[in-house]
Design a protein around this motif. Structure first.
Motif, PDB file in Angstrom:
ATOM      1  N   UNK A  87     -18.133 -39.508   2.009  1.00 39.58           N
ATOM      2  CA  UNK A  87     -18.789 -40.608   1.328  1.00 39.58           C
ATOM      3  C   UNK A  87     -19.955 -40.039   0.516  1.00 39.58           C
ATOM      4  N   UNK A  88     -20.276 -40.663  -0.600  1.00 39.65           N
ATOM      5  CA  UNK A  88     -21.273 -40.120  -1.524  1.00 39.65           C
ATOM      6  C   UNK A  88     -22.635 -39.916  -0.856  1.00 39.65           C
ATOM      7  N   UNK A  89     -23.033 -40.828   0.036  1.00 39.74           N
ATOM      8  CA  UNK A  89     -24.317 -40.687   0.723  1.00 39.74           C
ATOM      9  C   UNK A  89     -24.304 -39.511   1.691  1.00 39.74           C
ATOM     10  N   UNK A  90     -23.117 -39.199   2.226  1.00 37.87           N
ATOM     11  CA  UNK A  90     -22.994 -38.031   3.100  1.00 37.87           C
ATOM     12  C   UNK A  90     -23.337 -36.769   2.319  1.00 37.87           C
ATOM     13  N   UNK A 147     -14.180 -46.694  -0.152  1.00 37.37           N
ATOM     14  CA  UNK A 147     -12.985 -46.369   0.631  1.00 37.37           C
ATOM     15  C   UNK A 147     -12.134 -45.339  -0.090  1.00 37.37           C
ATOM     16  N   UNK A 148     -11.262 -44.702   0.674  1.00 42.27           N
ATOM     17  CA  UNK A 148     -10.297 -43.759   0.116  1.00 42.27           C
ATOM     18  C   UNK A 148      -9.091 -43.727   1.045  1.00 42.27           C
ATOM     19  N   UNK A 156      -0.581 -42.273   6.959  1.00 41.80           N
ATOM     20  CA  UNK A 156      -1.600 -42.742   6.025  1.00 41.80           C
ATOM     21  C   UNK A 156      -2.923 -42.932   6.743  1.00 41.80           C
ATOM     22  N   UNK A 157      -3.968 -42.353   6.177  1.00 41.69           N
ATOM     23  CA  UNK A 157      -5.313 -42.493   6.748  1.00 41.69           C
ATOM     24  C   UNK A 157      -6.177 -43.281   5.768  1.00 41.69           C
ATOM     25  N   UNK A 158      -6.680 -44.409   6.226  1.00 41.81           N
ATOM     26  CA  UNK A 158      -7.559 -45.246   5.418  1.00 41.81           C
ATOM     27  C   UNK A 158      -8.990 -45.026   5.877  1.00 41.81           C
ATOM     28  N   UNK A 171     -18.500 -43.868   8.435  1.00 40.45           N
ATOM     29  CA  UNK A 171     -17.174 -44.304   8.003  1.00 40.45           C
ATOM     30  C   UNK A 171     -16.231 -44.432   9.190  1.00 40.45           C
ATOM     31  N   UNK A 172     -15.288 -45.365   9.071  1.00 42.36           N
ATOM     32  CA  UNK A 172     -14.161 -45.465   9.982  1.00 42.36           C
ATOM     33  C   UNK A 172     -12.957 -44.782   9.334  1.00 42.36           C
ATOM     34  N   UNK A 173     -12.136 -44.128  10.163  1.00 38.83           N
ATOM     35  CA  UNK A 173     -10.876 -43.546   9.699  1.00 38.83           C
ATOM     36  C   UNK A 173      -9.753 -44.191  10.498  1.00 38.83           C
ATOM     37  N   UNK A 174      -8.905 -44.938   9.806  1.00 34.76           N
ATOM     38  CA  UNK A 174      -7.809 -45.642  10.467  1.00 34.76           C
ATOM     39  C   UNK A 174      -6.491 -44.942  10.141  1.00 34.76           C
ATOM     40  N   UNK A 175      -5.794 -44.489  11.190  1.00 36.04           N
ATOM     41  CA  UNK A 175      -4.490 -43.840  11.037  1.00 36.04           C
ATOM     42  C   UNK A 175      -3.437 -44.928  11.227  1.00 36.04           C
TER      43      UNK A 175
END
Length: 286
Positions: A87-90, A147-148, A156-158, A171-175
């Motif tokens: 993420x840009x802030x990261x 998001x990406x 697929x990872x959201x 961030x959350x990472x949803x598989x």
């Protein structure tokens, strides 16, 4: 229990270690690529996970995603040398740490400026010993704002920015295919920038976003994977404490009384007394 665990068809994790604040690392393997979730807190942490992946014959990571900027999730980046998504802030937060020598004096100054805290300084000293010259901050390669989506080939990872008290870039990472949600540390209190604190509205919003997912397995970075029922049981009391803080603001006595009634206890357990202090700080900020 082994430190390495295959938790779903496509997901293998190395469990957290609290001795030097090492978070969970995860490898998500698709037909074409493997995604690494978080880099580890040091080159040694990263190298250990790579060795385990090689031992098990798992395809090594092709890409890295960071859940947020904190040292324990990012300082292993140099060991992986992978295209990194953040993420840009990261990326902005990491850029402020580049070029530092991580001496005692520098870390004490970072503590004074509330960029890190005393606990972080102690863990870095224990993790690195006299080898703090190994700390090398690396710029992420691919930045996103909200998001990406990452297609690994049949998996697929959201990735979604959720923010929260712990770190605004969380961030959350949803598989999707494995119905597994990696929450990072998003549900935790703030640890930098001043006294440890929770903001009830932020905590409840981030928790709601977790519940709104279709996940059946939830993974917090310093905990253990939980199925949906166990996750909801574990978070139920914390959610209630946040709801009471929203309702009663800084009225500590009313919150304690209502929480004891909810828990069916005569005295508020220490973990909730401590968390209540964090919520009080958050309420004062608001």
């Amino acid at each position: 229990m082994s430190t390495i665990e295959q938790i779903t068809e496509h997901i293998l994790i190395m469990h957290a270690s609290h001795d030097t604040d090492r978070p969970i690392l995860a490898a998500i393997t698709g037909e074409r690529k493997t995604l690494l979730i978080d880099a580890g807190n040091s080159p040694a942490h990263a190298a250990l996970f790579r060795q385990e992946l090689q031992r098990l014959g798992v395809r090594l990571p092709d890409l890295l995603i960071l859940t947020h900027w904190h040292w324990d999730h990012t300082f292993g980046m140099s060991e992986w040398d992978l295209p990194t998504i953040a993420q840009a802030k990261t990326a902005h937060s990491l850029s402020k740490l580049m070029g530092l020598n991580w001496s005692d004096e520098v870390m004490e100054q970072l503590c004074t400026e509330k960029i890190i805290n005393a606990s972080t300084m102690a863990h870095i000293k224990k993790e690195y010993g006299m080898n703090r010259d190994l700390i090398r901050i690396v710029d992420p390669d691919i930045l996103f704002d909200e998001s990406i989506t990452i297609d690994l080939g049949g998996v697929t990872c959201q990735v979604n920015l959720v923010g929260g008290d712990h770190s605004e870039d969380s961030c959350y990472v949803y598989v999707k295919e494995d119905q597994t949600l990696f929450l990072g540390d998003a549900l935790g209190p703030s640890v930098y920038g001043g006294p440890r604190s929770y903001t009830a509205s932020r905590f409840l919003r981030v928790l709601k976003q977790a519940y709104q997912s279709e996940a059946i397995l939830f993974v917090e970075s310093h905990g253990r994977p939980l199925d949906r029922a166990a996750f909801q049981r574990e978070l139920r009391d914390w959610e209630q404490l946040a709801l009471l803080t929203e309702q009663y603001g800084q009225n500590r006595e009313q919150i304690v009384s209502a929480m004891c009634t909810f828990l069916q206890v005569s005295e508020l357990p220490h973990e909730f007394s401590e968390a209540l202090e964090w919520f009080m700080v958050g309420a004062a900020y608001q």
